[in-house]
Design a protein around this motif. Structure first.
Motif, short mmCIF file in Angstrom:
data_model
loop_
_atom_site.label_atom_id
_atom_site.label_comp_id
_atom_site.label_asym_id
_atom_site.label_seq_id
_atom_site.Cartn_x
_atom_site.Cartn_y
_atom_site.Cartn_z
N MET A 271 0.87 -1.24 0.16
CA MET A 271 0.15 -0.08 0.04
C MET A 271 0.86 1.20 0.32
O MET A 271 1.96 1.50 0.69
N THR A 272 0.51 2.17 -0.95
CA THR A 272 1.18 3.40 -0.92
C THR A 272 0.04 4.55 -0.73
O THR A 272 -0.86 4.62 -1.29
N ILE A 273 0.43 5.65 0.38
CA ILE A 273 -0.39 6.72 0.46
C ILE A 273 0.26 7.76 -0.24
O ILE A 273 1.44 8.05 0.26
N HIS A 274 -0.30 8.49 -1.03
CA HIS A 274 0.08 9.75 -1.90
C HIS A 274 -0.50 10.91 -1.25
O HIS A 274 -1.68 11.10 -1.18
N SER A 275 0.22 11.71 -0.62
CA SER A 275 -0.37 13.08 0.03
C SER A 275 -0.23 14.00 -1.10
O SER A 275 0.95 14.34 -1.69
N HIS A 276 -1.25 14.81 -1.16
CA HIS A 276 -0.97 16.10 -2.09
C HIS A 276 -1.83 17.00 -1.27
O HIS A 276 -2.52 17.29 -0.74
N GLU A 277 -1.16 18.33 -1.68
CA GLU A 277 -1.65 19.53 -1.18
C GLU A 277 -2.44 20.37 -1.92
O GLU A 277 -1.88 20.67 -3.27
N GLY A 278 -3.73 20.72 -1.82
CA GLY A 278 -4.28 21.46 -2.58
C GLY A 278 -5.43 20.81 -3.49
O GLY A 278 -6.41 21.33 -3.85
N ASP A 279 -4.55 19.77 -4.30
CA ASP A 279 -5.29 19.26 -5.65
C ASP A 279 -4.64 17.98 -5.95
O ASP A 279 -3.71 17.78 -5.47
N LEU A 280 -5.47 17.25 -6.60
CA LEU A 280 -4.70 16.03 -7.24
C LEU A 280 -3.94 16.30 -8.37
O LEU A 280 -3.68 17.59 -8.98
#
Length: 204
Positions: A1-10
């Motif tokens: 499992m990988t969690i991708h963290s994004h600021e503001g938008d995809l």
């Protein structure tokens, strides 16, 4: 499992496929008081994308486009709340929709336990940790525990949907479920307009 963290938008160009699991995190459960803070998504591939939204501008064109895309089914648990929150803060009407909570209530009539934790435990065999449910989602930076919690709320919805569709089909209730899902954007509009508690279909 990988969690991708994004600021503001995809990120630009991200393709999450034809069915995307979606959940939101807010400062509380009031549609008129509590702000939308986070939207998390999964393509059902074991990865999750967690978007910490920019408030109060909510400038997230990629996320808004995905949520409104009529070619992509959005998979929720208790869609009524998430759809209303996204309508209020992002200005999008979400569709098409599949709601695992509605599906559960229509077909798991042998139980009154329709929360995500109980649903995933029975149908997917996974025990969810709900410890971060009541944490501060408006923080400037999300903790690793918050990211893991947010991800867990979308990672297993595809598997749960598969089982629920099998059960709904078996019991002849799939068409009824779909009609309920189609009504959800209007149910959200009623909630936002002040009819959250009133049963407008009742005789009284």
């Amino acid at each position: 499992m990988t969690i991708h963290s994004h600021e503001g938008d995809l990120p630009d160009g991200l393709d999450l496929g034809p069915v995307v699991a979606v959940d939101t995190e807010t400062l509380g459960l009031s549609l008129v008081r509590d702000a939308l803070c986070v939207v998390q998504l999964s393509a059902g591939d074991g990865d999750a994308h967690v978007v910490r939204l920019n408030r109060p501008t909510y400038d997230c064109p990629n996320l808004k486009a995905l949520l409104a895309d009529p070619k992509v089914e959005k998979l929720f648990h208790f869609a009524r709340f998430d759809v209303a929150m996204c309508k209020r803060y992002l200005g999008v009407t979400i569709g098409p929709i599949f709601c695992t909570k509605i599906a559960s209530k229509l077909v798991r009539t042998y139980t009154d336990r329709h929360g995500l934790k109980d649903l995933v435990k029975e149908l997917v065999g996974v025990e969810l940790n709900k410890q971060q449910q009541s944490s501060d989602w408006g923080a400037d930076k999300l903790s690793e525990a918050q990211l893991a919690y947010a991800a867990s709320d979308v990672l297993y919805l595809h598997a749960a949907k598969t089982r629920l569709v099998e059960m709904l089909t078996r019991e002849g209730r799939l068409e009824m479920a779909q009609a309920c899902f189609d009504f959800l954007p209007f149910r959200a509009e009623l909630d936002l307009a002040g009819w959250a508690e009133a049963d407008i279909f009742s005789h009284a």
